[in-house]
Scaffold this motif. Structure first.
Motif, short mmCIF file in Angstrom:
data_model
loop_
_atom_site.label_atom_id
_atom_site.label_comp_id
_atom_site.label_asym_id
_atom_site.label_seq_id
_atom_site.Cartn_x
_atom_site.Cartn_y
_atom_site.Cartn_z
N ASP A 73 -9.26 0.66 -56.63
CA ASP A 73 -8.82 1.97 -57.12
C ASP A 73 -9.69 3.07 -56.51
N VAL A 74 -9.09 4.15 -56.09
CA VAL A 74 -9.82 5.22 -55.41
C VAL A 74 -9.55 6.56 -56.09
N LEU A 75 -10.63 7.29 -56.33
CA LEU A 75 -10.54 8.67 -56.85
C LEU A 75 -11.21 9.59 -55.84
N ALA A 76 -10.56 10.71 -55.50
CA ALA A 76 -11.12 11.66 -54.55
C ALA A 76 -10.87 13.08 -55.03
N ARG A 77 -11.75 13.97 -54.63
CA ARG A 77 -11.51 15.40 -54.88
C ARG A 77 -10.66 15.91 -53.72
N TYR A 78 -9.47 16.38 -54.06
CA TYR A 78 -8.51 16.76 -53.03
C TYR A 78 -8.77 18.18 -52.53
N GLY A 79 -9.32 19.01 -53.39
CA GLY A 79 -9.62 20.38 -53.03
C GLY A 79 -9.67 21.26 -54.26
N GLY A 80 -10.65 22.15 -54.36
CA GLY A 80 -10.75 23.05 -55.51
C GLY A 80 -10.80 22.27 -56.80
N GLU A 81 -9.81 22.53 -57.68
CA GLU A 81 -9.75 21.84 -58.97
C GLU A 81 -8.77 20.69 -58.96
N GLU A 82 -8.41 20.20 -57.78
CA GLU A 82 -7.43 19.11 -57.65
C GLU A 82 -8.12 17.79 -57.33
N PHE A 83 -7.66 16.75 -57.98
CA PHE A 83 -8.15 15.39 -57.74
C PHE A 83 -6.95 14.50 -57.43
N ILE A 84 -7.20 13.42 -56.72
CA ILE A 84 -6.12 12.50 -56.38
C ILE A 84 -6.61 11.07 -56.54
#
Length: 283
Positions: free
Chosen positions: A226-237
């Motif tokens: 399972d992978v969690l990343a910060r996509y940009g600003g206040e967005e996560f993916i």
């Protein structure tokens, strides 16, 4: 012109100033030469070592791998190299630590070369190099490389993966999903009214809120894939392999509830008095 006796080169003196260990043993493994470098590093004087066998000359026994290599070289006349990658400290040789001035086991590179002798029997020259500094440099370079790799793929604020890592990992995860015909669920997470949060509480508090949300989302992941990343600003993916749609929607609600339970105040939210998230799901 023959040089005067006083100017002739003394071979023993040359061998003793060389910055490496030199040992010569005869066909019975008796020591014939033991230079100053070996004497200093082993704390065994030359006079004490001469005519002893290589197995008994040191204060501790050499490693079995070293003795096997030496005997193979004596028996078959083949040179042997013991690299520090596989044989860190075959001989009980020591070097002083700059910090504590204590004797530390030396990392060594050893070359064993068979030599013919006048009686027709085989001798061996053992050359020993101190590879401790190269080992330290190798560790430093590896550590630096790992740090650069980590910096290149990690979001500096939240400590989770960044957009760059996600883009690369997504291609691999999608390809694997298609090849194996397994589901792949993607979750896009957005913090509700985060601009208003920053405007009211200030950017330092906004950074703390981003860190808290990242930690909360990460705590819900249970598999190494399972992978969690910060996509940009206040967005996560998030990428969750092998998660079908019927499990993805409940998991999205689990993420939303976990952030809600963190109870981060947000007096400028238009939906509640605390921080909340919205999630888009695709499987």
């Amino acid at each position: 012109m023959t040089p005067a006796p006083s100017s002739r080169l003394d071979l023993a003196s040359i061998l003793n100033v060389i910055n490496m260990g030199l040992i010569v043993v005869d066909s019975d493994e008796n020591i014939l030469m033991w230079n100053d470098w070996v004497a200093k590093s082993s704390e065994v004087p030359e006079a004490e070592a001469l005519r002893k066998t290589i197995a008994t000359a040191f204060k501790e026994a050499p490693s079995p791998a070293f003795l096997t290599a030496l005997r193979n070289s004596l028996n078959y006349g083949l040179p042997v190299v013991l690299s520090n990658a596989l044989h860190r400290s075959p001989l009980p040789l020591y070097t002083a630590s700059d910090e504590a001035q204590e004797r530390l086991r030396m990392h060594q590179s050893i070359a064993i070369t068979p030599l013919p002798s006048s009686d027709g029997k085989r001798c061996c020259l053992i050359q020993i190099s101190d590879s401790s500094n190269s080992i330290k440099r190798e560790k430093m370079l590896r550590s630096h490389s790992e740090m650069l790799k980590r910096d290149a793929t990690t979001d500096s604020l939240t400590g989770i993966y960044n957009r760059r890592f996600f883009d690369e990992h997504y291609k691999m995860a999608l390809g694997q999903s298609l090849r194996q015909k397994l589901p792949l669920s993607i979750f896009m997470v957005d913090i509700d009214f985060f601009k208003e949060y920053n405007d009211f509480y200030g950017h330092p508090s906004g950074d703390k809120a981003l860190i808290k949300v990242a930690q909360t989302l990460k705590s819900q992941l249970s598999r190494s894939s399972d992978v969690l990343a910060r996509y940009g600003g206040e967005e996560f993916i998030l990428i969750l392999p092998n998660m079908p749609q019927e499990h993805a929607l409940p998991f999205a609600n689990k993420l939303r509830q976990a952030v809600w339970n963190a109870a981060i105040p947000h007096l400028r939210s238009k939906v509640a008095g605390q921080l909340s998230i919205s999630i888009g799901v695709s499987t």
